[in-house]
Each structure stands twice: as C-alpha cells, then as structure tokens.
Scaffold this active site. Structure first.
Site, PDB file in Angstrom:
ATOM      1  N   SER A 256     -13.695  37.090  17.736  1.00  0.00           N
ATOM      2  CA  SER A 256     -12.580  36.646  18.568  1.00  0.00           C
ATOM      3  C   SER A 256     -12.716  35.157  18.874  1.00  0.00           C
ATOM      4  O   SER A 256     -12.555  34.334  17.979  1.00  0.00           O
ATOM      5  CB  SER A 256     -12.507  37.512  19.830  1.00  0.00           C
ATOM      6  OG  SER A 256     -11.279  37.362  20.483  1.00  0.00           O
TER       7      SER A 256
ATOM      8  N   HIS B  58      -7.601  39.801  16.052  1.00  0.00           N
ATOM      9  CA  HIS B  58      -6.974  41.019  16.618  1.00  0.00           C
ATOM     10  C   HIS B  58      -5.536  41.179  16.129  1.00  0.00           C
ATOM     11  O   HIS B  58      -4.622  41.508  16.882  1.00  0.00           O
ATOM     12  CB  HIS B  58      -7.019  40.975  18.149  1.00  0.00           C
ATOM     13  CG  HIS B  58      -8.375  40.669  18.704  1.00  0.00           C
ATOM     14  ND1 HIS B  58      -9.474  41.423  18.387  1.00  0.00           N
ATOM     15  CD2 HIS B  58      -8.805  39.686  19.544  1.00  0.00           C
ATOM     16  CE1 HIS B  58     -10.540  40.927  19.021  1.00  0.00           C
ATOM     17  NE2 HIS B  58     -10.156  39.860  19.712  1.00  0.00           N
TER      18      HIS B  58
END
Length: 243
Positions: free
Chosen positions: A134, A170
């Site tokens: 991330s 994501h």
C-alpha cells in the site's frame, strides 16, 4: 549480500492470516526476501511502520512474523526520534527493507525530514531489496492515489520516483481506487502507471517491470496509460500465481 540489480517488489499484499500470530509473512514478502539471494544465514529484514506512525503494536506484529518466518528482523522507527544512531548505516546493512501501509503522505513527509528517501535510493542502488504494501508500494513510484487526506481519495505526486510510474493499490477492493487512478492518468496528473489488486505485487529490476505476481488465484495487475484521445487505457497483465 546485495541483489544482482536494483530490485523492488511493490505490493497490495505480502501478509496472510495466521493461526498463531495476527499475521504471517505471505508469499509476496517471502519472494522479496528470496530475491536478496541470502544463503547460509537468516536474511536481515528491516521493517518500517512510518506510514502508521510507528505504532508499537504493528512493530510487535512484525517481530512475531519475522520469528515465525526465520528472518533476522529489525526495525527503523522515526517517532518520536530515530531508534538508531545512523539511519544510513542501518538501512545499507539490510538484505530487505519492508515498508508497511498507512498514510503515504505522512510517510513521505517524515522520510524527507530525516533524509530517509535519499538513503533508500542509495540502498536500492546498492542491491538492498525494497518491498512494501500500500503506502509501502506507492512510495517507490512517482505517485498514486491515497486516503492520506481523508475518505475521499486524492492524488499524491511526490513519491520517491525510484520508479518513473504511478502506482494504484487495492485496485479491486476500494471502489474509488480504479476510477480515480484512471482519471488522474487521463488528465496528466499522474504518469503511466501500474495497479495491483489485493494480493498482487510488481517485481521491478532497475526501472523495468519484470513480472506481476499474486498470492491469490484470479487476481491481477494492470497497466494504465493515457490514450490518444485523452482517455485512460487499461491493460490486464499476465500475473503469475505464487504458492
């Protein structure tokens, strides 16, 4: 022991549920460690939780994962002050640097304050394998999409730029991610980029993408480019499943 070439594995994964601890090291992170080519000893893996404010619980979870995986784990924290006397020597002494998720804007600000970004480039060029999830994926790129500023996602454009692409994380699990990433590339805010579904990583040598890798069947990575009409063009990439 440096990798053969500057190496980054940028992911939307790298950990999996554990029956014993909160998390276990996932196939993507194990692959990143394998890329360091360490033999005859435990690989030295440094964990950075800057993006979540060096939360003690997150760092504790890392040590649980490292012990279970057989890594020689250590960490670099910056709050409230660096936990090591020489940040440069500490990072250059690693086989792998693993960066956790959270606020990529906060991470980049703290790294700038402490000169960590320059050291990361030096470590990368020296063959230390860089990986992360991330925020720990976006940071190596020129920028990407982030919730660092609130629940409505925004662009971040001041990544370290080790990789001259933007990065979408994501991509399949947060509804704002895909359309905003495409919009920002279409309007020129972000350059051509690569995006990853949850559980997928991008393996780069130097600035070239070697392959996309997945911890989960059916997940993929994507190339997103600005088309001739000023629209975004998305191409699903062949993605190899790790076991």
């Amino acid at each position: 022991m440096p990798a053969d070439a500057p190496t980054i594995l940028a992911t939307s994964g790298g950990v999996v549920p554990s029956p014993r601890n909160k998390w276990s090291v996932g196939p993507l992170t194990r692959y990143a460690v394998d890329l360091a080519g360490v033999t005859g000893r435990a690989p030295r893996v440094c964990f950075l939780a800057t993006a979540c404010g060096d939360q003690p619980a997150v760092i504790r979870d890392f040590y649980d994962m490292a012990q279970e995986a057989g890594f020689h784990g250590n960490h670099l924290s910056l709050f409230a002050m660096p936990n090591v006397d020489d940040v440069r020597a500490h990072l250059l002494g690693q086989d792998v640097v693993w960066v956790w998720g959270g606020s990529v804007a906060g991470l980049l600000a703290m790294w700038e304050l402490h000169g960590v970004g320059d050291v990361m480039r030096e470590a990368w060029e020296a063959g230390v394998v860089l990986t992360g999830v991330s925020a720990g994926s976006i940071c190596w790129h020129s920028g990407g999409t982030t919730d660092s500023f609130g629940p409505d996602l925004r662009a971040v454009t001041n990544g370290l730029g080790l990789l001259p692409y933007s990065n979408g994380v994501h991509y399949d699990s947060e509804e704002q991610r895909r359309p905003l990433f495409q919009q920002l590339i279409a309007d020129g805010t972000l350059p051509t980029g690569y995006a990853t579904d949850d559980g997928v990583g991008l393996h780069y040598q130097g600035t070239a993408l070697v392959e996309a890798l997945s911890e989960q069947d059916g997940k993929a990575a994507y190339l997103v480019e600005r088309g001739p009409g000023g629209n975004a063009v998305e191409t699903r990439l062949d993605t190899r499943l790790l076991t």
